[in-house]
Write a protein that holds these residues in place. Structure first.
Motif, mmCIF file in Angstrom:
data_model
loop_
_atom_site.group_PDB
_atom_site.id
_atom_site.type_symbol
_atom_site.label_atom_id
_atom_site.label_comp_id
_atom_site.label_asym_id
_atom_site.label_seq_id
_atom_site.Cartn_x
_atom_site.Cartn_y
_atom_site.Cartn_z
ATOM 1 N N THR A 87 16.524 2.045 -13.205
ATOM 2 C CA THR A 87 16.798 1.427 -11.903
ATOM 3 C C THR A 87 16.567 2.430 -10.778
ATOM 4 O OG1 THR A 87 18.405 -0.077 -12.907
ATOM 5 C CG2 THR A 87 18.544 0.220 -10.522
ATOM 6 N N MET A 88 16.997 3.679 -10.979
ATOM 7 C CA MET A 88 16.770 4.719 -9.971
ATOM 8 C C MET A 88 15.277 4.921 -9.735
ATOM 9 S SD MET A 88 19.515 7.767 -10.545
ATOM 10 C CE MET A 88 19.993 7.527 -12.243
ATOM 11 N N LYS A 89 14.514 4.936 -10.816
ATOM 12 C CA LYS A 89 13.060 5.100 -10.693
ATOM 13 C C LYS A 89 12.449 3.932 -9.923
ATOM 14 C CE LYS A 89 12.340 7.812 -14.892
ATOM 15 N NZ LYS A 89 11.793 7.792 -16.253
ATOM 16 N N LEU A 90 12.917 2.718 -10.201
ATOM 17 C CA LEU A 90 12.415 1.537 -9.504
ATOM 18 C C LEU A 90 12.680 1.633 -8.005
ATOM 19 C CD1 LEU A 90 11.228 -1.369 -9.538
ATOM 20 C CD2 LEU A 90 13.581 -2.153 -9.876
ATOM 21 N N TYR A 91 13.925 1.957 -7.635
ATOM 22 C CA TYR A 91 14.257 2.091 -6.215
ATOM 23 C C TYR A 91 13.460 3.216 -5.565
ATOM 24 C CZ TYR A 91 18.075 -1.284 -6.007
ATOM 25 O OH TYR A 91 18.803 -2.433 -6.003
ATOM 26 N N SER A 92 13.311 4.334 -6.258
ATOM 27 C CA SER A 92 12.536 5.454 -5.713
ATOM 28 C C SER A 92 11.084 5.059 -5.483
ATOM 29 C CB SER A 92 12.601 6.653 -6.650
ATOM 30 O OG SER A 92 13.895 7.189 -6.657
ATOM 31 N N GLU A 93 10.513 4.331 -6.431
ATOM 32 C CA GLU A 93 9.131 3.869 -6.275
ATOM 33 C C GLU A 93 8.999 2.920 -5.094
ATOM 34 O OE1 GLU A 93 7.700 2.213 -9.974
ATOM 35 O OE2 GLU A 93 8.143 4.073 -11.041
ATOM 36 N N MET A 94 9.968 2.012 -4.931
ATOM 37 C CA MET A 94 9.916 1.077 -3.801
ATOM 38 C C MET A 94 9.955 1.831 -2.472
ATOM 39 S SD MET A 94 12.173 -2.265 -5.093
ATOM 40 C CE MET A 94 13.582 -1.694 -4.270
ATOM 41 N N VAL A 95 10.871 2.779 -2.355
ATOM 42 C CA VAL A 95 10.991 3.553 -1.116
ATOM 43 C C VAL A 95 9.736 4.396 -0.897
ATOM 44 C CG1 VAL A 95 12.273 5.406 0.047
ATOM 45 C CG2 VAL A 95 13.515 3.541 -1.075
ATOM 46 N N ASN A 96 9.244 5.040 -1.941
ATOM 47 C CA ASN A 96 8.039 5.871 -1.813
ATOM 48 C C ASN A 96 6.822 5.040 -1.428
ATOM 49 O OD1 ASN A 96 9.301 8.312 -2.322
ATOM 50 N ND2 ASN A 96 8.978 8.177 -4.517
ATOM 51 N N ASN A 97 6.703 3.835 -1.974
ATOM 52 C CA ASN A 97 5.593 2.945 -1.591
ATOM 53 C C ASN A 97 5.668 2.607 -0.105
ATOM 54 O OD1 ASN A 97 4.526 2.901 -4.159
ATOM 55 N ND2 ASN A 97 5.500 0.978 -4.730
ATOM 56 N N ARG A 98 6.870 2.361 0.380
ATOM 57 C CA ARG A 98 7.050 2.049 1.805
ATOM 58 C C ARG A 98 6.768 3.273 2.669
ATOM 59 N NH1 ARG A 98 6.148 -3.012 2.521
ATOM 60 N NH2 ARG A 98 7.063 -4.165 0.813
ATOM 61 N N LEU A 99 7.167 4.456 2.209
ATOM 62 C CA LEU A 99 6.865 5.686 2.947
ATOM 63 C C LEU A 99 5.361 5.888 3.051
ATOM 64 C CD1 LEU A 99 9.476 8.266 1.614
ATOM 65 C CD2 LEU A 99 9.182 7.544 3.979
ATOM 66 N N THR A 100 4.655 5.612 1.979
ATOM 67 C CA THR A 100 3.197 5.741 1.970
ATOM 68 C C THR A 100 2.572 4.818 3.010
ATOM 69 O OG1 THR A 100 3.208 6.369 -0.359
ATOM 70 C CG2 THR A 100 1.129 5.542 0.533
ATOM 71 N N LYS A 101 3.075 3.590 3.102
ATOM 72 C CA LYS A 101 2.554 2.650 4.100
ATOM 73 C C LYS A 101 2.817 3.136 5.524
ATOM 74 C CE LYS A 101 2.224 -1.730 1.827
ATOM 75 N NZ LYS A 101 2.075 -3.105 2.207
ATOM 76 N N LEU A 102 3.929 3.819 5.723
ATOM 77 C CA LEU A 102 4.280 4.288 7.073
ATOM 78 C C LEU A 102 3.472 5.506 7.510
ATOM 79 C CD1 LEU A 102 8.155 3.826 7.016
ATOM 80 C CD2 LEU A 102 6.462 2.405 8.187
ATOM 81 N N LYS A 103 2.828 6.192 6.581
ATOM 82 C CA LYS A 103 2.029 7.377 6.935
ATOM 83 C C LYS A 103 0.920 7.045 7.915
ATOM 84 C CE LYS A 103 2.836 10.204 2.896
ATOM 85 N NZ LYS A 103 2.248 10.828 1.705
ATOM 86 N N LYS A 104 0.384 5.832 7.822
ATOM 87 C CA LYS A 104 -0.717 5.475 8.725
ATOM 88 C C LYS A 104 -0.276 5.416 10.188
ATOM 89 C CE LYS A 104 -0.250 0.549 7.748
ATOM 90 N NZ LYS A 104 -0.864 -0.558 7.039
ATOM 91 N N TYR A 105 1.039 5.357 10.419
ATOM 92 C CA TYR A 105 1.564 5.343 11.794
ATOM 93 C C TYR A 105 1.975 6.747 12.243
ATOM 94 C CZ TYR A 105 1.938 0.450 10.462
ATOM 95 O OH TYR A 105 1.671 -0.823 9.993
ATOM 96 N N HIS A 106 1.780 7.725 11.386
ATOM 97 C CA HIS A 106 2.123 9.119 11.668
ATOM 98 C C HIS A 106 3.612 9.289 11.946
ATOM 99 C CE1 HIS A 106 -2.143 9.835 11.700
ATOM 100 N NE2 HIS A 106 -2.285 8.875 12.600
ATOM 101 N N ILE A 107 4.421 8.567 11.164
ATOM 102 C CA ILE A 107 5.873 8.684 11.263
ATOM 103 C C ILE A 107 6.317 9.655 10.167
ATOM 104 C CG2 ILE A 107 8.081 7.492 11.060
ATOM 105 C CD1 ILE A 107 6.624 4.945 11.981
ATOM 106 N N SER A 108 7.040 10.693 10.551
ATOM 107 C CA SER A 108 7.494 11.701 9.601
ATOM 108 C C SER A 108 9.014 11.589 9.432
ATOM 109 C CB SER A 108 7.135 13.096 10.090
ATOM 110 O OG SER A 108 7.752 14.065 9.293
#
Length: 112
Positions: A87-108
């Motif tokens: 479950t921890m891995k699943l949540y981490s993957e979900m958050v990391n996928n969303r972080l990856t999408k936000l990179k295109k906006y140059h949000i750190s």
């Protein structure tokens, strides 16, 4: 009959994780609250991605607070099962996928 492999999380790891997740969620929420359609920086797609990010982070925080925090630690370690690890891995993957999408906006989220 053997019990299977035992897992645990250090209390300090749980606390640090919750603090970090709360901090990056607050930062994302502050961007959402300052959303102005007229500005070049903001787009509706960005707003949707930020909302999805906040939702994913909130889900992870709530799961840890509801399912992990109430457990009784032993020697500074909170017991978790292999299902909890999944479950921890699943949540981490979900958050990391969303972080990856936000990179295109140059949000750190490194220093927030």
């Amino acid at each position: 009959m053997s019990e299977g492999k035992k897992y645990g999380l250090k209390i300090s790891t749980v606390i640090t994780s919750i603090e970090y997740l709360s901090q990056i969620r607050r930062y994302a929420e502050s961007i959402i609250l300052n959303f102005e359609e007229d500005e070049e920086f903001y787009t509706k797609e960005m707003l949707r991605d930020l909302c999805a990010f906040v939702t994913a982070v909130t889900g992870q925080i709530e799961w840890v607070m509801d399912d992990i925090v109430p457990r009784t630690p032993k020697d500074g370690v909170v017991p978790v099962s292999s299902e909890d690890i999944d479950t921890m891995k699943l949540y981490s993957e979900m958050v990391n996928n969303r972080l990856t999408k936000l990179k295109k906006y140059h949000i750190s989220f490194k220093e927030h």
